[in-house]
Design a protein around this motif. Sequence first.
Motif, PDB file in Angstrom:
ATOM      1  N   PRO B  78      54.935  45.935  41.682  1.00  0.00           N
ATOM      2  CA  PRO B  78      54.517  46.968  42.648  1.00  0.00           C
ATOM      3  C   PRO B  78      54.036  48.262  41.990  1.00  0.00           C
ATOM      4  CG  PRO B  78      56.894  46.543  42.775  1.00  0.00           C
ATOM      5  CD  PRO B  78      56.324  45.490  41.882  1.00  0.00           C
ATOM      6  N   VAL B  79      54.501  48.573  40.766  1.00  0.00           N
ATOM      7  CA  VAL B  79      54.136  49.849  40.157  1.00  0.00           C
ATOM      8  C   VAL B  79      52.613  50.000  40.048  1.00  0.00           C
ATOM      9  CG1 VAL B  79      54.429  48.928  37.823  1.00  0.00           C
ATOM     10  CG2 VAL B  79      54.481  51.378  38.174  1.00  0.00           C
ATOM     11  N   TYR B  80      51.929  48.881  39.775  1.00  0.00           N
ATOM     12  CA  TYR B  80      50.475  48.979  39.583  1.00  0.00           C
ATOM     13  C   TYR B  80      49.757  49.329  40.886  1.00  0.00           C
ATOM     14  CZ  TYR B  80      51.358  47.209  34.957  1.00  0.00           C
ATOM     15  OH  TYR B  80      51.818  47.085  33.684  1.00  0.00           O
ATOM     16  N   ALA B  81      50.232  48.758  41.995  1.00  0.00           N
ATOM     17  CA  ALA B  81      49.623  49.082  43.286  1.00  0.00           C
ATOM     18  C   ALA B  81      49.952  50.519  43.677  1.00  0.00           C
ATOM     19  CB  ALA B  81      50.112  48.109  44.351  1.00  0.00           C
ATOM     20  N   ILE B  82      51.198  50.936  43.428  1.00  0.00           N
ATOM     21  CA  ILE B  82      51.608  52.302  43.793  1.00  0.00           C
ATOM     22  C   ILE B  82      50.779  53.324  43.020  1.00  0.00           C
ATOM     23  CG2 ILE B  82      53.505  53.973  43.644  1.00  0.00           C
ATOM     24  CD1 ILE B  82      55.416  51.585  44.111  1.00  0.00           C
ATOM     25  N   VAL B  83      50.652  53.108  41.702  1.00  0.00           N
ATOM     26  CA  VAL B  83      49.915  54.069  40.878  1.00  0.00           C
ATOM     27  C   VAL B  83      48.432  54.088  41.259  1.00  0.00           C
ATOM     28  CG1 VAL B  83      49.134  54.526  38.518  1.00  0.00           C
ATOM     29  CG2 VAL B  83      51.539  54.043  38.961  1.00  0.00           C
ATOM     30  N   ALA B  84      47.869  52.905  41.545  1.00  0.00           N
ATOM     31  CA  ALA B  84      46.460  52.863  41.960  1.00  0.00           C
ATOM     32  C   ALA B  84      46.275  53.631  43.260  1.00  0.00           C
ATOM     33  CB  ALA B  84      46.000  51.410  42.111  1.00  0.00           C
ATOM     34  N   GLY B  85      47.224  53.439  44.205  1.00  0.00           N
ATOM     35  CA  GLY B  85      47.147  54.141  45.477  1.00  0.00           C
ATOM     36  C   GLY B  85      47.256  55.639  45.294  1.00  0.00           C
ATOM     37  N   LYS B 249      52.142  59.531  36.723  1.00  0.00           N
ATOM     38  CA  LYS B 249      51.314  58.478  36.142  1.00  0.00           C
ATOM     39  C   LYS B 249      50.133  58.181  37.061  1.00  0.00           C
ATOM     40  CE  LYS B 249      54.112  57.476  32.637  1.00  0.00           C
ATOM     41  NZ  LYS B 249      53.738  57.978  31.307  1.00  0.00           N
ATOM     42  N   PHE B 250      48.934  58.179  36.458  1.00  0.00           N
ATOM     43  CA  PHE B 250      47.732  57.740  37.148  1.00  0.00           C
ATOM     44  C   PHE B 250      47.305  56.404  36.530  1.00  0.00           C
ATOM     45  CE2 PHE B 250      45.453  61.601  39.247  1.00  0.00           C
ATOM     46  CZ  PHE B 250      46.613  61.927  39.902  1.00  0.00           C
ATOM     47  N   ILE B 251      46.205  55.833  37.068  1.00  0.00           N
ATOM     48  CA  ILE B 251      45.699  54.560  36.522  1.00  0.00           C
ATOM     49  C   ILE B 251      45.485  54.671  35.017  1.00  0.00           C
ATOM     50  CG2 ILE B 251      43.735  52.973  36.511  1.00  0.00           C
ATOM     51  CD1 ILE B 251      43.375  53.486  39.469  1.00  0.00           C
ATOM     52  N   GLY B 252      44.839  55.766  34.604  1.00  0.00           N
ATOM     53  CA  GLY B 252      44.538  55.959  33.186  1.00  0.00           C
ATOM     54  C   GLY B 252      45.784  55.997  32.312  1.00  0.00           C
ATOM     55  N   ASN B 253      46.881  56.574  32.834  1.00  0.00           N
ATOM     56  CA  ASN B 253      48.117  56.639  32.054  1.00  0.00           C
ATOM     57  C   ASN B 253      48.674  55.239  31.795  1.00  0.00           C
ATOM     58  OD1 ASN B 253      48.107  59.203  33.984  1.00  0.00           O
ATOM     59  ND2 ASN B 253      49.015  59.733  32.009  1.00  0.00           N
ATOM     60  N   LEU B 254      48.642  54.388  32.821  1.00  0.00           N
ATOM     61  CA  LEU B 254      49.177  53.032  32.636  1.00  0.00           C
ATOM     62  C   LEU B 254      48.299  52.248  31.668  1.00  0.00           C
ATOM     63  CD1 LEU B 254      50.576  51.817  36.063  1.00  0.00           C
ATOM     64  CD2 LEU B 254      51.629  53.169  34.263  1.00  0.00           C
ATOM     65  N   ALA B 268      43.797  45.882  29.813  1.00  0.00           N
ATOM     66  CA  ALA B 268      42.435  45.421  30.119  1.00  0.00           C
ATOM     67  C   ALA B 268      42.325  44.985  31.572  1.00  0.00           C
ATOM     68  CB  ALA B 268      42.058  44.277  29.181  1.00  0.00           C
ATOM     69  N   ALA B 269      43.318  44.231  32.042  1.00  0.00           N
ATOM     70  CA  ALA B 269      43.266  43.749  33.428  1.00  0.00           C
ATOM     71  C   ALA B 269      43.301  44.926  34.402  1.00  0.00           C
ATOM     72  CB  ALA B 269      44.435  42.802  33.693  1.00  0.00           C
ATOM     73  N   TYR B 270      44.128  45.921  34.098  1.00  0.00           N
ATOM     74  CA  TYR B 270      44.238  47.069  35.004  1.00  0.00           C
ATOM     75  C   TYR B 270      42.966  47.912  34.992  1.00  0.00           C
ATOM     76  CZ  TYR B 270      47.024  50.356  37.761  1.00  0.00           C
ATOM     77  OH  TYR B 270      47.527  51.141  38.773  1.00  0.00           O
ATOM     78  N   SER B 271      42.205  47.879  33.873  1.00  0.00           N
ATOM     79  CA  SER B 271      40.934  48.611  33.796  1.00  0.00           C
ATOM     80  C   SER B 271      39.942  48.128  34.847  1.00  0.00           C
ATOM     81  CB  SER B 271      40.274  48.417  32.431  1.00  0.00           C
ATOM     82  OG  SER B 271      41.136  48.793  31.418  1.00  0.00           O
ATOM     83  N   LEU B 272      40.123  46.852  35.254  1.00  0.00           N
ATOM     84  CA  LEU B 272      39.188  46.318  36.245  1.00  0.00           C
ATOM     85  C   LEU B 272      39.294  47.081  37.556  1.00  0.00           C
ATOM     86  CD1 LEU B 272      39.674  42.515  35.534  1.00  0.00           C
ATOM     87  CD2 LEU B 272      37.790  43.990  34.848  1.00  0.00           C
ATOM     88  N   VAL B 273      40.474  47.643  37.844  1.00  0.00           N
ATOM     89  CA  VAL B 273      40.664  48.349  39.118  1.00  0.00           C
ATOM     90  C   VAL B 273      39.714  49.554  39.232  1.00  0.00           C
ATOM     91  CG1 VAL B 273      42.316  49.619  40.540  1.00  0.00           C
ATOM     92  CG2 VAL B 273      43.036  47.540  39.341  1.00  0.00           C
ATOM     93  N   PRO B 274      39.732  50.529  38.289  1.00  0.00           N
ATOM     94  CA  PRO B 274      38.781  51.637  38.423  1.00  0.00           C
ATOM     95  C   PRO B 274      37.320  51.198  38.302  1.00  0.00           C
ATOM     96  CG  PRO B 274      40.048  51.858  36.390  1.00  0.00           C
ATOM     97  CD  PRO B 274      40.688  50.759  37.181  1.00  0.00           C
ATOM     98  N   ILE B 275      37.053  50.153  37.497  1.00  0.00           N
ATOM     99  CA  ILE B 275      35.657  49.690  37.386  1.00  0.00           C
ATOM    100  C   ILE B 275      35.160  49.225  38.745  1.00  0.00           C
ATOM    101  CG2 ILE B 275      34.128  47.929  36.405  1.00  0.00           C
ATOM    102  CD1 ILE B 275      35.660  48.029  33.844  1.00  0.00           C
ATOM    103  N   VAL B 276      35.961  48.391  39.419  1.00  0.00           N
ATOM    104  CA  VAL B 276      35.546  47.864  40.727  1.00  0.00           C
ATOM    105  C   VAL B 276      35.419  49.006  41.737  1.00  0.00           C
ATOM    106  CG1 VAL B 276      36.266  46.437  42.680  1.00  0.00           C
ATOM    107  CG2 VAL B 276      36.457  45.556  40.338  1.00  0.00           C
TER     108      VAL B 276
END
Lengths: 266, 294
Positions: B78-85, B249-254, B268-276
């Motif tokens: 869940p941390v990845y969704a929370i931080v992206a949000g 923490k923001f996306i970039g921090n993770l 690398a996988a999390y980088s796809l989130v801001p790219i998309v």
Amino acid sequence: MTESAFVRVLLRVGTWLVLGFLYLPLIILAVYAFNPSRALAWPPPGLTLHWFAETATNPAVRAAFLNSIIAGAAATAIALVLGTLASLAVQRFSFFGRDTIAFALVLPIALPGVITGIALQTTFKTLGLNFGLMTIIIGHATFCVVIAYNNVVARLRRLPRTPEEASADLGADSWLTFRRITMPGMRTALLSGALLSFALSFDEIIVTLFTAGAGTQTIPIWIFTAIQRPTELPVVNVVALVLLLLSVIPVYLAQRIAGETARITR
Amino acid sequence: MSAPNEGRGRRFARWLYPRRRAQLWFLLAAPLLWIVAVYLGSLLILLLNAFWAKDALTNTVTPFDWTLKAVIDIVTKPVYAIVAGRTLLIAVLVTITDAVLAFPIAYYMARVASPRRRGALVVAVLLPLWAAYLVKTFAWRTILQGNGFLSWLLSPFGIPGPGLDELPNAWLVLSYLWLPYMILPIYAGLERIPESLLEASADLGAKAGTTFRRVILPLAFPAVVAGSIFTFSLSLGDYIVPDLVADAKFIGNLIYDNSALGNLPVAAAYSLVPIVIMLVYLVVARRLGAFESL
């Protein structure tokens, strides 16, 4: 003017408030450079010039400054050459895939810097490159190319083609035409591209933290690490004030270039 | 340049002159190699790393050992969704704040101020824009910290300062940092609106408010979207400001933390989130006509 007197007063007040918001932090920072205490409590207990001398002889600051200047100059040089070549190709030729190339050329600034950073870092690691000034320069050049390209391509769009054609009709080859006709027309665009590239490189940290490695510091990286060490704060204050004063130079130069550009393209 | 060199250059130029294809390749080869090999190549390698397995013992990625583990991590933890949000929310708020703050000053510059004052205001907006990013962030750290300027200002009212670990700080500081990037495009957009359109609107009986809503606002909107590309993209990718002023923490921090810990596939996988997110944003912005206002 369609605005009523009341609206104009409101706009004036809003303008002053926004300017106050933009400048207040900078003014506070300038005051801290003369703060005798190592702590950052407001208001400062007095005024001193002591930390200026301390900063001038700080070896880490001097090394970081030198690195930033080298990286900025090298990245700008690469960017000007590649950006100019690309803009001439995109603007003076029509070929298959031109729009794709034009789009790919702006990606490095349209996508967040953290993506450029992690992508380059991953690649450098995969290739086994040593991290240092070289990798910093490669990272900076990727987005500086976009800046140079954008500036020159915008200029080429507005420059008339007829002088180039006349030059060719009069027997000049492509090199002579480029040197005597195209180049003088692009001159101010190249200058402002160089200015912007250098300033962006000098200020960059988001990409640089990924591509610098442990041993090499630029000015932004030095500030970033020093901010978190309380004993270094007085030196950070002075460096910040110096950088603040230095940023007057590009603004002044940009205004002069803009004035000259207006004269040329009028 | 010395004479024999010039001679060779001249011969090459003469050979090149009638050959358009060769000219094109001469111009395009180096920049194309750079952008494809260095930039797009790196993006591709990043993308591949998201699907390659990591050796737990050596902490290195094994190329061509395909796995979906990193992607599954991103989706299930869940941390990845929370931080992206959280990042998305702040980026949207920063963009709205900057649009609201930028419009009055841009409007004043473009349509009310005398030419002389207009020039002075452009310089006044450019100066904070050119000032160093970390210098401005550091200035806000000194203002927001426990015994800093803000708590001094608030102390007569008995309100404590915010300190350096509040999420709204990130919203405030990012809005501050990117505000000039919003003011300048809106100013340029408003300046391009021909005076005759406003006169026509008034002649047809529209009140000032109606002209503003029906003529000025729609014509200036692409410029606002153009400015929002900067404010949104720069906020979305920032990991210095959230760290330095909000302890968040923001996306970039993770991405940065995972990469520093050697967990490259997850980074690398999390980088796809801001790219998309950014690609979607750019497509929408393009349809709204923002690219013509850049």
